[in-house]
Design an enzyme around this catalytic site. Structure first.
Site, PDB file in Angstrom:
ATOM      1  CG  HIS A  78      -1.577   1.369   1.412  1.00  0.00           C
ATOM      2  ND1 HIS A  78      -2.679   1.730   0.657  1.00  0.00           N
ATOM      3  CD2 HIS A  78      -1.289   2.433   2.203  1.00  0.00           C
ATOM      4  CE1 HIS A  78      -3.042   2.957   0.999  1.00  0.00           C
ATOM      5  NE2 HIS A  78      -2.222   3.400   1.930  1.00  0.00           N
TER       6      HIS A  78
ATOM      7  CB  CYS B 246      -3.289   2.652  -2.640  1.00  0.00           C
ATOM      8  SG  CYS B 246      -2.412   1.080  -2.435  1.00  0.00           S
TER       9      CYS B 246
END
Length: 165
Positions: free
Chosen positions: A35, A105
């Site tokens: 992430h 993301c």
């Protein structure tokens, strides 16, 4: 306006499990399941199941990043960047557009980094979904996890950049 430092925060959301289990599950090694977020103007910007959001650096439920990459600096004024985020939030990075393997993301971080610095983020991050999907187990996992959303918001103050146009 003085140039602003631009950082990439990298989190392993598997907390080390990918490194241990990927060889057995996928038949290949993975260093992590990434992430990412962009840190600039004293805020951490990220994309997840709630759309584009920001919070103070280290303000997500993920805590401190596993790695920080210096992407350089930007001369882009903060208000121009916020307008850019609002446009992205209304068009290509709406909450319902999130897809764990294809629009996540890391795609957001790559676009934001390009806008701010003219550089992207490391390819080992953006290439990870395709690496997983080239394995038979990756294809099985895709059908199971395709609608999974990562939402790293926390109790900290967050700002959402998804316009209601």
């Amino acid at each position: 306006m003085a140039a602003q430092a631009v950082k990439l925060f990298i989190y392993d959301i598997s907390k080390g499990m990918a490194r241990q289990l990927a060889p057995m599950i996928l038949g290949r090694s993975l260093d992590g399941i990434w992430h990412t977020s962009i840190v600039v103007y004293g805020e951490e910007f990220f994309f997840g199941g709630m759309g584009i959001e920001s919070c103070p650096p280290h303000g997500t439920i993920l805590g401190a990043p596993d790695n920080v990459v210096d992407l350089g600096s930007t001369e882009v004024p903060s208000n121009m960047f916020y307008e850019y985020l609002s446009q992205l939030g209304a068009d290509s990075f709406k909450p319902d557009s999130y897809n764990l393997f294809e629009h996540n993301c890391n795609n957001f971080s790559a676009e934001a980094a390009e806008f701010l610095t003219g550089k992207s983020i490391p390819s080992y991050i953006t290439d990870l979904p395709n690496e997983v999907l080239t394995t038979p187990m990756g294809q099985m996992l895709k059908s199971m996890l395709e609608n999974t959303q990562v939402t790293p918001s926390s109790g900290h103050s967050t700002r959402n950049f998804n316009s209601k146009r």
